[in-house]
Enzyme design. Structure first.
Site, PDB file in Angstrom:
ATOM      1  NE  ARG A  19      18.443  40.922  19.929  1.00 52.28           N
ATOM      2  CZ  ARG A  19      18.451  39.581  19.905  1.00 52.28           C
ATOM      3  NH1 ARG A  19      18.734  38.893  20.993  1.00 52.28           N
ATOM      4  NH2 ARG A  19      18.215  38.928  18.782  1.00 52.28           N
ATOM      5  CG  HIS A 213      23.110  32.250  16.630  1.00 54.97           C
ATOM      6  ND1 HIS A 213      23.727  33.071  17.550  1.00 54.97           N
ATOM      7  CD2 HIS A 213      21.838  32.702  16.521  1.00 54.97           C
ATOM      8  CE1 HIS A 213      22.856  33.968  17.980  1.00 54.97           C
ATOM      9  NE2 HIS A 213      21.698  33.773  17.376  1.00 54.97           N
ATOM     10  CB  CYS A 244      21.913  31.991  22.706  1.00 55.12           C
ATOM     11  SG  CYS A 244      20.262  31.958  23.443  1.00 55.12           S
TER      12      CYS A 244
HETATM   13  P1  HMG Z   1       8.976  36.748  34.185  1.00 54.68           P
HETATM   14  O1  HMG Z   1       9.910  36.725  35.339  1.00 54.68           O
HETATM   15  O2  HMG Z   1       8.116  35.554  33.942  1.00 54.68           O
HETATM   16  O3  HMG Z   1       8.061  38.068  34.131  1.00 54.68           O
HETATM   17  O4  HMG Z   1       9.826  37.030  32.873  1.00 54.68           O
HETATM   18  P2  HMG Z   1       7.263  38.881  35.166  1.00 54.68           P
HETATM   19  O5  HMG Z   1       6.160  39.531  34.402  1.00 54.68           O
HETATM   20  O6  HMG Z   1       6.929  38.045  36.375  1.00 54.68           O
HETATM   21  O7  HMG Z   1       8.301  40.015  35.608  1.00 54.68           O
HETATM   22  C1  HMG Z   1       9.425  39.780  36.405  1.00 54.68           C
HETATM   23  C2  HMG Z   1      10.133  41.094  36.651  1.00 54.68           C
HETATM   24  O8  HMG Z   1      10.645  41.608  35.416  1.00 54.68           O
HETATM   25  C3  HMG Z   1       9.238  42.195  37.207  1.00 54.68           C
HETATM   26  O9  HMG Z   1      10.065  43.033  37.990  1.00 54.68           O
HETATM   27  C4  HMG Z   1       8.801  42.944  35.983  1.00 54.68           C
HETATM   28  O10 HMG Z   1       8.453  44.278  36.230  1.00 54.68           O
HETATM   29  C5  HMG Z   1      10.055  42.883  35.133  1.00 54.68           C
HETATM   30  P3  HMG Z   1      10.025  42.936  39.621  1.00 54.68           P
HETATM   31  O11 HMG Z   1       8.603  43.167  39.967  1.00 54.68           O
HETATM   32  O12 HMG Z   1      10.485  41.543  39.951  1.00 54.68           O
HETATM   33  O13 HMG Z   1      10.962  44.015  40.036  1.00 54.68           O
HETATM   34  N1  HMG Z   1       9.764  42.952  33.711  1.00 54.68           N
HETATM   35  C6  HMG Z   1      10.351  43.807  32.860  1.00 54.68           C
HETATM   36  N2  HMG Z   1      11.285  44.755  33.034  1.00 54.68           N
HETATM   37  C7  HMG Z   1      11.670  45.444  31.937  1.00 54.68           C
HETATM   38  N3  HMG Z   1      11.177  45.203  30.703  1.00 54.68           N
HETATM   39  C8  HMG Z   1      10.251  44.261  30.493  1.00 54.68           C
HETATM   40  C9  HMG Z   1       9.803  43.507  31.606  1.00 54.68           C
HETATM   41  N4  HMG Z   1       8.919  42.513  31.737  1.00 54.68           N
HETATM   42  C10 HMG Z   1       8.893  42.176  33.031  1.00 54.68           C
HETATM   43  N5  HMG Z   1       9.783  44.036  29.271  1.00 54.68           N
HETATM   44  C11 HMG Z   1      10.072  37.935  30.677  1.00 54.68           C
HETATM   45  C12 HMG Z   1       9.232  37.072  31.600  1.00 54.68           C
HETATM   46  C13 HMG Z   1       9.566  37.709  29.272  1.00 54.68           C
HETATM   47  C14 HMG Z   1       9.926  39.391  31.078  1.00 54.68           C
HETATM   48  C15 HMG Z   1      11.541  37.479  30.827  1.00 54.68           C
HETATM   49  O14 HMG Z   1      11.607  36.096  30.655  1.00 54.68           O
HETATM   50  C16 HMG Z   1      12.461  38.146  29.838  1.00 54.68           C
HETATM   51  O15 HMG Z   1      12.686  39.349  29.876  1.00 54.68           O
HETATM   52  N6  HMG Z   1      13.031  37.354  28.916  1.00 54.68           N
HETATM   53  C17 HMG Z   1      13.884  37.875  27.888  1.00 54.68           C
HETATM   54  C18 HMG Z   1      14.880  36.849  27.499  1.00 54.68           C
HETATM   55  C19 HMG Z   1      15.755  37.411  26.417  1.00 54.68           C
HETATM   56  O16 HMG Z   1      15.821  38.610  26.196  1.00 54.68           O
HETATM   57  N7  HMG Z   1      16.467  36.499  25.734  1.00 54.68           N
HETATM   58  C20 HMG Z   1      17.376  36.886  24.693  1.00 54.68           C
HETATM   59  C21 HMG Z   1      16.671  37.450  23.509  1.00 54.68           C
HETATM   60  S1  HMG Z   1      15.929  36.216  22.485  1.00 54.68           S
HETATM   61  C22 HMG Z   1      17.194  35.728  21.460  1.00 54.68           C
HETATM   62  O17 HMG Z   1      18.320  36.137  21.623  1.00 54.68           O
HETATM   63  C23 HMG Z   1      16.866  34.816  20.308  1.00 54.68           C
HETATM   64  C24 HMG Z   1      16.891  35.524  18.962  1.00 54.68           C
HETATM   65  O18 HMG Z   1      18.152  36.103  18.703  1.00 54.68           O
HETATM   66  C25 HMG Z   1      16.599  34.493  17.863  1.00 54.68           C
HETATM   67  C26 HMG Z   1      17.498  33.265  18.008  1.00 54.68           C
HETATM   68  O19 HMG Z   1      18.695  33.345  17.794  1.00 54.68           O
HETATM   69  O20 HMG Z   1      16.934  32.248  18.385  1.00 54.68           O
HETATM   70  C27 HMG Z   1      15.826  36.624  18.882  1.00 54.68           C
HETATM   71 MG    MG Z   2      19.892  35.053  17.911  1.00 53.29          MG
END
Ligand code: HMG
Ligand code: MG
Length: 308
Positions: A19, A213, A244
């Site tokens: 992931r 990281h 990231c």
């Molecule tokens: P948004 O644009 O504010 O959300 O995003 P929304 O509710 O307005 O939805 C926008 C569109 O996304 C819609 O589709 C939804 O249906 C779809 P449209 O109508 O435009 O066709 N949607 C989804 N589709 C699939 N699965 C879902 C989902 N939710 C909405 N769950 C949201 C808000 C949170 C969804 C967005 O910002 C997002 O997905 N962010 C994820 C970012 C991410 O994954 N970052 C990397 C992981 S975190 C990380 O790596 C850190 C970590 O490792 C720890 C560290 O190192 O710090 C964990």
């Molecule tokens: Mg991370």
């Protein structure tokens, strides 16, 4: 071999390569490669594998197909297969995919929360309430992840008390485990000790993991510092894959092989086959055409190839 009496006898490694490692790859990694990677990790004895992410594919295109990954892997009993769920949509997909543990994720920095999940920290916590309630109802483990616990690419300095505030919110939500994450790899051992000192003043050490990281080359030292504080769960990424998408220049997590090598040297048990991990690091980097960022992995592979 001598190890400090303060260090844990056993450590749980959460392998985040499939992931956190792969999410940053520009070229889409085919589902069958992701599945093969996870299967190899399962066979090598990893107890917890972060296998998928049910986030918006518009935000993280590489994680599209997570449902198929979860449906195709050969699961081994006792292994926890985790997936990220930022909202109810993600949760429903994770539930349908038979995820063992969901990961809700916020940040200790307001700006990073906005960039990563498009909402404030407080809004993210509100959004997580129904997600955690549903997970509890469905008997699914919940992990909370706190990005930027040692510094933020936008805000800069993050104070330990800011981390503590988010920890309290995650505890109130009912998280079973909480990741203290150094998203951009800037923390040093003294800062790690300071953050854990702050949070261990009100929470048990068993609740926390270290997610480091390796951008500034501090993660092994940071893991050691965290172990001295009593922490015994660490995240790592095979071959040090990753970065990231919302933190420019950030490298992958600490390489799993390097962590295993250090823990082996300290006689700390993980239950993971080190040689198998080295081979997996070679497999995935060769397959996706990336350099192997594990120093231990590269050293062992070079030694094997020269027959020394
Ligand atoms: P948004 O644009 O504010 O959300 O995003 P929304 O509710 O307005 O939805 C926008 C569109 O996304 C819609 O589709 C939804 O249906 C779809 P449209 O109508 O435009 O066709 N949607 C989804 N589709 C699939 N699965 C879902 C989902 N939710 C909405 N769950 C949201 C808000 C949170 C969804 C967005 O910002 C997002 O997905 N962010 C994820 C970012 C991410 O994954 N970052 C990397 C992981 S975190 C990380 O790596 C850190 C970590 O490792 C720890 C560290 O190192 O710090 C964990
Ligand atoms: Mg991370």
């Amino acid at each position: 071999m001598k190890s400090s009496p303060n260090l844990p006898k056993k450590v749980k490694i959460v392998e985040v390569g499939p992931r956190d490692g792969l999410q940053n790859e520009k070229e889409f990694v085919p589902i069958e490669i992701k599945v093969e990677l996870i299967n190899q990790l399962s066979n090598a004895g990893f107890p917890n594998i972060e296998a998928a992410s049910f986030v918006s594919p518009k935000w993280i295109p590489q994680m599209a197909g997570s449902a198929e990954v979860m449906a195709t892997i050969a699961r081994k009993s006792g292994i926890i297969y985790s997936a990220l769920t930022p909202n109810m949509k993600g949760y429903e997909d994770a539930l349908a995919a038979k995820t063992d543990e969901i990961v809700i994720f916020s940040a200790a920095s307001e700006v990073f929360a906005q960039k990563n999940i498009n909402c404030s920290i407080a809004e993210s916590v509100e959004r997580f309430i129904p997600v955690v309630n549903a997970a509890k109802r469905d008997g699914i483990r919940v992990r909370g992840s706190i990005s930027c616990s040692f510094g933020c690419p936008y805000q800069g300095l993050v104070e330990p008390r800011q981390v503590a505030e988010v920890v309290k919110r995650m505890m109130d939500l009912g998280c079973d485990e909480i990741d203290i994450a150094d998203t951009i790899g800037v923390g040093t051992p003294g800062e790690v000790a300071a953050v854990f000192e702050e949070i261990l003043a009100f929470a048990p050490k068993e609740l926390f993991s270290g997610h480091f990281h390796d951008t500034y080359g501090q993660s092994l030292a940071n893991i050691y510092a965290a172990m001295e504080m009593g922490i015994s769960i660490f995240h790592s990424s095979i071959a040090g894959l990753g970065g990231c998408p919302y933190a420019k220049g950030a490298t992958g997590n600490v390489a799993t092989e390097d962590v295993l090598y250090m823990l082996k040297g300290l006689s700390i048990e993980t239950g993971i086959d080190f040689d198998a991990a080295v081979n997996i690091g070679e497999y995935i980097t060769k397959t996706i055409g990336k350099p192997n960022a594990s120093r231990a992995g590269r050293a062992i592979t070079a030694k094997k190839s020269t027959g020394d």
